[in-house]
Design a protein around this motif. Structure first.
Motif, PDB file in Angstrom:
ATOM      1  N   GLU A  92       0.814  -1.099   0.267  1.00  0.00           N
ATOM      2  CA  GLU A  92       0.117   0.052   0.274  1.00  0.00           C
ATOM      3  C   GLU A  92       1.337   1.837   0.194  1.00  0.00           C
ATOM      4  OE1 GLU A  92      -3.164   2.220   2.380  1.00  0.00           O
ATOM      5  OE2 GLU A  92      -2.472  -0.133   3.124  1.00  0.00           O
ATOM      6  N   VAL A  93       0.296   2.246  -0.844  1.00  0.00           N
ATOM      7  CA  VAL A  93       1.210   3.182  -1.015  1.00  0.00           C
ATOM      8  C   VAL A  93       0.814   4.768  -0.068  1.00  0.00           C
ATOM      9  CG1 VAL A  93       2.207   4.894  -2.328  1.00  0.00           C
ATOM     10  CG2 VAL A  93       3.067   2.518  -3.301  1.00  0.00           C
ATOM     11  N   ARG A  94       1.488   5.441   0.517  1.00  0.00           N
ATOM     12  CA  ARG A  94       0.422   6.534   1.217  1.00  0.00           C
ATOM     13  C   ARG A  94       0.473   7.664   0.627  1.00  0.00           C
ATOM     14  NH1 ARG A  94       1.197   5.836   7.516  1.00  0.00           N
ATOM     15  NH2 ARG A  94       0.196   2.713   7.619  1.00  0.00           N
ATOM     16  N   ASP A  95      -0.398   8.746   0.032  1.00  0.00           N
ATOM     17  CA  ASP A  95       0.544   9.964  -0.529  1.00  0.00           C
ATOM     18  C   ASP A  95       1.024  10.077  -1.503  1.00  0.00           C
ATOM     19  OD1 ASP A  95       0.486  12.719  -0.591  1.00  0.00           O
ATOM     20  OD2 ASP A  95       2.629  12.884   0.132  1.00  0.00           O
ATOM     21  N   PRO A  96       0.590   8.589  -2.759  1.00  0.00           N
ATOM     22  CA  PRO A  96       0.344   8.648  -4.322  1.00  0.00           C
ATOM     23  C   PRO A  96       1.437  10.083  -4.983  1.00  0.00           C
ATOM     24  CG  PRO A  96      -0.729   7.856  -4.089  1.00  0.00           C
ATOM     25  CD  PRO A  96      -0.511   7.992  -2.974  1.00  0.00           C
ATOM     26  N   VAL A  97       2.279  10.232  -5.629  1.00  0.00           N
ATOM     27  CA  VAL A  97       2.249  11.877  -7.087  1.00  0.00           C
ATOM     28  C   VAL A  97       2.094  10.798  -7.984  1.00  0.00           C
ATOM     29  CG1 VAL A  97       3.606  12.785  -5.430  1.00  0.00           C
ATOM     30  CG2 VAL A  97       4.804  11.725  -6.643  1.00  0.00           C
ATOM     31  N   VAL A  98       1.792   9.189  -7.837  1.00  0.00           N
ATOM     32  CA  VAL A  98       1.916   8.632  -9.457  1.00  0.00           C
ATOM     33  C   VAL A  98       1.637   7.848  -9.109  1.00  0.00           C
ATOM     34  CG1 VAL A  98       2.894   7.500 -11.334  1.00  0.00           C
ATOM     35  CG2 VAL A  98       4.364   9.659 -10.084  1.00  0.00           C
ATOM     36  N   ARG A 120       5.312  10.198  -3.104  1.00  0.00           N
ATOM     37  CA  ARG A 120       6.714  11.209  -2.647  1.00  0.00           C
ATOM     38  C   ARG A 120       8.001  11.363  -1.951  1.00  0.00           C
ATOM     39  NH1 ARG A 120       3.678  15.864  -2.883  1.00  0.00           N
ATOM     40  NH2 ARG A 120       1.764  14.536  -2.481  1.00  0.00           N
ATOM     41  N   GLY A 121       8.696  11.776  -3.087  1.00  0.00           N
ATOM     42  CA  GLY A 121      10.012  11.936  -2.440  1.00  0.00           C
ATOM     43  C   GLY A 121      10.842  10.597  -2.857  1.00  0.00           C
ATOM     44  N   GLU A 122      10.547   9.494  -3.470  1.00  0.00           N
ATOM     45  CA  GLU A 122      11.269   8.029  -3.184  1.00  0.00           C
ATOM     46  C   GLU A 122      11.868   8.356  -4.986  1.00  0.00           C
ATOM     47  OE1 GLU A 122       9.486   4.423  -3.197  1.00  0.00           O
ATOM     48  OE2 GLU A 122       7.511   4.764  -3.889  1.00  0.00           O
ATOM     49  N   ILE A 159      20.066   3.130  -6.885  1.00  0.00           N
ATOM     50  CA  ILE A 159      19.196   5.089  -6.690  1.00  0.00           C
ATOM     51  C   ILE A 159      18.271   4.078  -5.921  1.00  0.00           C
ATOM     52  CG2 ILE A 159      21.046   6.145  -8.126  1.00  0.00           C
ATOM     53  CD1 ILE A 159      18.372   4.856 -10.363  1.00  0.00           C
ATOM     54  N   GLY A 160      17.309   3.112  -6.126  1.00  0.00           N
ATOM     55  CA  GLY A 160      16.017   2.626  -6.498  1.00  0.00           C
ATOM     56  C   GLY A 160      15.829   2.400  -4.516  1.00  0.00           C
ATOM     57  N   ASP A 161      14.603   3.126  -3.944  1.00  0.00           N
ATOM     58  CA  ASP A 161      14.255   3.186  -3.257  1.00  0.00           C
ATOM     59  C   ASP A 161      13.361   2.059  -3.446  1.00  0.00           C
ATOM     60  OD1 ASP A 161      15.217   5.433  -1.667  1.00  0.00           O
ATOM     61  OD2 ASP A 161      13.944   6.400  -2.603  1.00  0.00           O
ATOM     62  N   ARG A 162      12.999   1.774  -4.355  1.00  0.00           N
ATOM     63  CA  ARG A 162      11.496   1.007  -5.071  1.00  0.00           C
ATOM     64  C   ARG A 162      11.441   0.688  -6.312  1.00  0.00           C
ATOM     65  NH1 ARG A 162       5.870   0.758  -4.743  1.00  0.00           N
ATOM     66  NH2 ARG A 162       6.039   2.782  -4.241  1.00  0.00           N
ATOM     67  N   GLY A 170       8.670  -3.685  -5.592  1.00  0.00           N
ATOM     68  CA  GLY A 170       9.574  -4.115  -4.040  1.00  0.00           C
ATOM     69  C   GLY A 170      11.028  -3.216  -4.238  1.00  0.00           C
ATOM     70  N   ASP A 171      11.866  -3.182  -2.613  1.00  0.00           N
ATOM     71  CA  ASP A 171      12.760  -2.868  -2.478  1.00  0.00           C
ATOM     72  C   ASP A 171      13.695  -3.914  -3.796  1.00  0.00           C
ATOM     73  OD1 ASP A 171      16.049  -3.231  -1.719  1.00  0.00           O
ATOM     74  OD2 ASP A 171      14.430  -1.903  -0.160  1.00  0.00           O
ATOM     75  N   PRO A 172      14.907  -3.328  -4.704  1.00  0.00           N
ATOM     76  CA  PRO A 172      15.512  -3.922  -5.357  1.00  0.00           C
ATOM     77  C   PRO A 172      16.714  -4.842  -4.218  1.00  0.00           C
ATOM     78  CG  PRO A 172      16.262  -1.556  -5.581  1.00  0.00           C
ATOM     79  CD  PRO A 172      14.501  -1.898  -4.950  1.00  0.00           C
ATOM     80  N   ARG A 173      16.667  -5.046  -3.749  1.00  0.00           N
ATOM     81  CA  ARG A 173      17.881  -5.594  -3.284  1.00  0.00           C
ATOM     82  C   ARG A 173      17.231  -6.464  -2.132  1.00  0.00           C
ATOM     83  NH1 ARG A 173      18.904   0.017  -3.700  1.00  0.00           N
ATOM     84  NH2 ARG A 173      17.201   0.481  -1.967  1.00  0.00           N
ATOM     85  N   GLU A 174      16.060  -6.119  -1.716  1.00  0.00           N
ATOM     86  CA  GLU A 174      15.250  -7.106  -1.745  1.00  0.00           C
ATOM     87  C   GLU A 174      14.916  -8.733  -2.512  1.00  0.00           C
ATOM     88  OE1 GLU A 174      14.018  -8.507   2.277  1.00  0.00           O
ATOM     89  OE2 GLU A 174      15.018  -7.109   2.499  1.00  0.00           O
ATOM     90  N   LEU A 175      14.491  -8.043  -3.295  1.00  0.00           N
ATOM     91  CA  LEU A 175      14.282  -8.580  -4.608  1.00  0.00           C
ATOM     92  C   LEU A 175      15.407  -9.611  -5.460  1.00  0.00           C
ATOM     93  CD1 LEU A 175      11.975  -6.562  -7.101  1.00  0.00           C
ATOM     94  CD2 LEU A 175      11.426  -8.457  -5.427  1.00  0.00           C
ATOM     95  N   ARG A 176      16.399  -8.808  -5.399  1.00  0.00           N
ATOM     96  CA  ARG A 176      17.922  -9.905  -5.549  1.00  0.00           C
ATOM     97  C   ARG A 176      18.297 -11.145  -4.534  1.00  0.00           C
ATOM     98  NH1 ARG A 176      22.914  -6.247  -3.348  1.00  0.00           N
ATOM     99  NH2 ARG A 176      21.736  -6.589  -1.787  1.00  0.00           N
TER     100      ARG A 176
END
Length: 254
Positions: A5-11, A35-37, A213-216, A231-237
């Protein structure tokens, strides 16, 4: 696939599909960008990454579904409302897309000339500030042919930032760059996101950049014709179970 779930989405994208004639590129793509990610759209060649970006900024109409930028449907917006919304977005295309007959300063000033009523001196001052933010203060009077590929990408980002956009879209920012230049550009993106609070949507298939660079992220797949991971790219890796996702992040042949 777990969807956070994404809070305060800008896209936002809801059930997006894109087809060209009988060829479906992707379908049922849904996600939100906070916002900000720094949000990365990744995947192999031909999976529709750049097409999705072009859809999000209004260049393509989705075959199905809908998207919103800053809470507004860009495709439904008309006339002044559409122009006002587009002014809140910045885009850097793959090569930088600079005008070859204009200096870097003139390239960055162009959006200010088109979309503001600032006097020339103020436009120049703003453009010089933007070039300073990307480390190009000393190259303001150079032509695109006189600079390196990495500098051209930085100048493209400076121009994309000219109107102080709320969201910056970058199409393959590291493509064609050597590892050291690419790492410098990755650091610039992270610094701008942190210092300016700007939201980034980055299209890339460069694994090192994704992890740097990726937060998500979301991953598109040509075979699946849609999203296969989020998800988080490091978690996916480290923990992905989908064979294509695991192969991508571990650079394994399939």
């Amino acid at each position: 696939m777990h969807r956070r779930e994404v809070r305060d989405p800008v896209v936002e994208a809801e059930g997006i599909a894109m087809a060209f004639g009988s060829n479906t590129l992707f379908r049922d793509v849904s996600f939100g960008v906070e916002r900000g990610e720094v949000f990365v759209i990744l995947g192999g060649s031909g999976c529709g990454k750049s097409t999705l970006l072009k859809m999000l900024i209004g260049l393509y109409e989705p075959t199905a579904g809908r998207s919103r930028i800053l809470g507004q449907d860009l495709h439904a917006a008309e006339s002044d409302a559409r122009r006002a919304l587009l002014a809140k977005l910045g885009v850097m295309w793959q090569s930088g897309a600079l005008f070859g007959s204009m200096t870097l300063l003139e390239n960055v000033m162009l959006p200010l000339e088109e979309h503001t009523r600032l006097p020339p001196a103020a436009r120049e001052e703003v453009a010089r500030v933007k070039l300073g933010l990307v480390g190009l203060s000393d190259a303001a009077d150079r032509l695109p042919a006189e600079i390196s590929g990495g500098m051209a990408k930085r100048a493209g980002i400076a121009r994309a930032m000219a109107l102080d956009p709320r969201v910056l879209f970058l199409d393959e920012p590291s493509a064609g760059l050597d590892p050291i230049t690419s790492a410098g550009l990755d650091q610039l993106i992270k610094d701008l996101a942190r210092d300016l609070g700007t939201t980034f949507v980055v299209v890339t298939h460069e694994l090192q950049s994704i992890l740097a660079i990726g937060d998500r992220c979301i991953m598109l797949d040509k075979q699946a014709k849609g999203m296969i991971a989020e998800g988080d790219p490091r978690e996916l890796r480290d923990h992905a179970t989908h064979p294509t996702v695991r192969a991508f992040f571990r650079r394994e042949a399939m």
